[in-house]
Design a protein around this motif. Structure first.
Motif, PDB file in Angstrom:
ATOM      1  N   MET A   1       0.621  -1.096  -0.082  1.00  0.00           N
ATOM      2  CA  MET A   1      -0.011  -0.331   0.153  1.00  0.00           C
ATOM      3  C   MET A   1       0.852   1.513  -0.009  1.00  0.00           C
ATOM      4  O   MET A   1       1.974   1.523   0.375  1.00  0.00           O
ATOM      5  CB  MET A   1      -0.688  -0.229   1.175  1.00  0.00           C
ATOM      6  N   LEU A   2       0.530   2.565  -0.193  1.00  0.00           N
ATOM      7  CA  LEU A   2       1.100   3.411  -0.411  1.00  0.00           C
ATOM      8  C   LEU A   2       0.510   4.635   0.347  1.00  0.00           C
ATOM      9  O   LEU A   2      -0.585   4.485   0.208  1.00  0.00           O
ATOM     10  CB  LEU A   2       0.944   3.950  -1.875  1.00  0.00           C
ATOM     11  N   VAL A   3       1.414   5.179   0.941  1.00  0.00           N
ATOM     12  CA  VAL A   3       0.553   6.791   1.644  1.00  0.00           C
ATOM     13  C   VAL A   3       0.900   8.000   0.790  1.00  0.00           C
ATOM     14  O   VAL A   3       2.359   8.262   0.586  1.00  0.00           O
ATOM     15  CB  VAL A   3       0.704   7.126   3.338  1.00  0.00           C
ATOM     16  N   ARG A   4      -0.081   8.662   0.374  1.00  0.00           N
ATOM     17  CA  ARG A   4       0.817   9.777   0.003  1.00  0.00           C
ATOM     18  C   ARG A   4       0.583  11.012   0.269  1.00  0.00           C
ATOM     19  O   ARG A   4      -0.740  11.084   0.811  1.00  0.00           O
ATOM     20  CB  ARG A   4       0.178   9.426  -1.882  1.00  0.00           C
ATOM     21  N   ILE A   5       1.244  11.762   0.805  1.00  0.00           N
ATOM     22  CA  ILE A   5       1.152  13.208   1.175  1.00  0.00           C
ATOM     23  C   ILE A   5       1.231  14.140   0.655  1.00  0.00           C
ATOM     24  O   ILE A   5       2.624  14.340  -0.717  1.00  0.00           O
ATOM     25  CB  ILE A   5       2.237  12.685   2.532  1.00  0.00           C
ATOM     26  N   GLU A   6       0.344  15.076   0.250  1.00  0.00           N
ATOM     27  CA  GLU A   6       0.311  15.797  -1.098  1.00  0.00           C
ATOM     28  C   GLU A   6       0.488  17.290  -0.105  1.00  0.00           C
ATOM     29  O   GLU A   6      -0.518  17.532   0.659  1.00  0.00           O
ATOM     30  CB  GLU A   6      -1.502  15.751  -1.440  1.00  0.00           C
ATOM     31  N   ALA A   7       0.808  18.215   0.143  1.00  0.00           N
ATOM     32  CA  ALA A   7       1.735  19.640   1.074  1.00  0.00           C
ATOM     33  C   ALA A   7       1.020  20.208  -0.343  1.00  0.00           C
ATOM     34  O   ALA A   7       1.662  20.744  -0.981  1.00  0.00           O
ATOM     35  CB  ALA A   7       2.627  18.658   1.811  1.00  0.00           C
ATOM     36  N   SER A   8       0.790  21.358   0.739  1.00  0.00           N
ATOM     37  CA  SER A   8       1.082  22.845  -0.204  1.00  0.00           C
ATOM     38  C   SER A   8       0.680  23.702   0.731  1.00  0.00           C
ATOM     39  O   SER A   8       1.094  23.261   2.240  1.00  0.00           O
ATOM     40  CB  SER A   8      -0.687  23.000  -0.754  1.00  0.00           C
ATOM     41  N   GLN A   9       0.791  24.945   0.588  1.00  0.00           N
ATOM     42  CA  GLN A   9       1.715  26.348   1.254  1.00  0.00           C
ATOM     43  C   GLN A   9       2.481  26.300   2.333  1.00  0.00           C
ATOM     44  O   GLN A   9       2.620  26.249   3.353  1.00  0.00           O
ATOM     45  CB  GLN A   9      -0.269  26.486   2.641  1.00  0.00           C
ATOM     46  N   LEU A  10       3.777  26.141   1.613  1.00  0.00           N
ATOM     47  CA  LEU A  10       4.826  26.097   1.832  1.00  0.00           C
ATOM     48  C   LEU A  10       5.139  27.410   2.586  1.00  0.00           C
ATOM     49  O   LEU A  10       4.818  28.322   2.228  1.00  0.00           O
ATOM     50  CB  LEU A  10       6.062  25.419   1.595  1.00  0.00           C
ATOM     51  N   PRO A  11       5.614  27.382   3.576  1.00  0.00           N
ATOM     52  CA  PRO A  11       6.043  28.270   3.939  1.00  0.00           C
ATOM     53  C   PRO A  11       7.445  29.688   3.510  1.00  0.00           C
ATOM     54  O   PRO A  11       7.550  31.081   3.719  1.00  0.00           O
ATOM     55  CB  PRO A  11       6.836  28.270   6.145  1.00  0.00           C
ATOM     56  N   GLY A  12       8.041  29.286   2.684  1.00  0.00           N
ATOM     57  CA  GLY A  12       8.678  30.025   2.171  1.00  0.00           C
ATOM     58  C   GLY A  12      10.872  29.266   2.656  1.00  0.00           C
ATOM     59  O   GLY A  12      10.423  28.382   3.627  1.00  0.00           O
ATOM     60  N   ARG A  13      11.563  29.829   1.423  1.00  0.00           N
ATOM     61  CA  ARG A  13      12.911  29.391   2.386  1.00  0.00           C
ATOM     62  C   ARG A  13      13.692  30.037   3.424  1.00  0.00           C
ATOM     63  O   ARG A  13      14.257  29.247   4.044  1.00  0.00           O
ATOM     64  CB  ARG A  13      13.794  28.882   0.955  1.00  0.00           C
ATOM     65  N   GLU A  14      12.581  31.085   4.078  1.00  0.00           N
ATOM     66  CA  GLU A  14      13.433  31.664   5.016  1.00  0.00           C
ATOM     67  C   GLU A  14      12.710  32.345   5.862  1.00  0.00           C
ATOM     68  O   GLU A  14      11.786  32.845   5.406  1.00  0.00           O
ATOM     69  CB  GLU A  14      14.547  33.138   4.253  1.00  0.00           C
TER      70      GLU A  14
END
Length: 151
Positions: A1-14
């Motif tokens: 089975m796969l667990v797929r984590i789909e992330a959005s709205q990352l905070p930035g590189r700094e």
């Protein structure tokens, strides 16, 4: 089975300094391997539009439904989770400064049953907290939305 984590709205590189937060530059995020804190799957820059990680897991029947195990699954039976780890990258070195625990105990039993049948459990979440920093601590619904799909 796969667990797929789909992330959005990352905070930035700094992320600058704030009370209780020293500030960091060249921030990256990935999924931490069990018992190997420095081994990070799918390292992604903190300013990416999105990030997706796919983890192979084994689902075995348990007293309360299903037990998920695999190289990126942490914790004991009944308390399993995945670490999404935040760190600074300098050259080839990743230095973790915080992490989020994506808890499987927040997956509804019917969704987990469907994921086992179909082959994929999907977790969707934003990775920026209310202060604009990298998301950390325990992550359960409504911060993450779990669903099932087929391979």
């Amino acid at each position: 089975m796969l667990v797929r984590i789909e992330a959005s709205q990352l905070p930035g590189r700094e992320c600058g300094q704030a009370p209780g937060f020293p500030g960091y530059r060249n921030i990256h995020v990935g999924v931490q391997r069990r018992d190997r804190r420095q081994e990070i799957l799918g390292l992604c820059p903190g300013d990416a539009a999105s990030a997706v990680w796919e983890l192979e897991v084994i689902a075995t029947p348990a007293e309360t439904g299903w037990d998920l195990r695999g190289p990126y699954v942490q914790g004991r039976p009944g308390g399993r989770f995945v670490y999404v780890s935040w760190g600074v990258v300098e050259g080839e070195v990743f230095t973790m400064f915080r992490r989020a625990k994506l808890w499987f105990d927040g997956v509804a039993p019917d969704i987990l049953d469907a994921a086992v049948r179909g082959g994929v459990l999907v977790g969707r979440l934003g990775l920026t907290d209310g202060r604009g920093h990298p998301l950390c601590a325990a992550v359960r619904p409504p911060l993450i939305e779990w669903s099932a799909t087929s391979v």
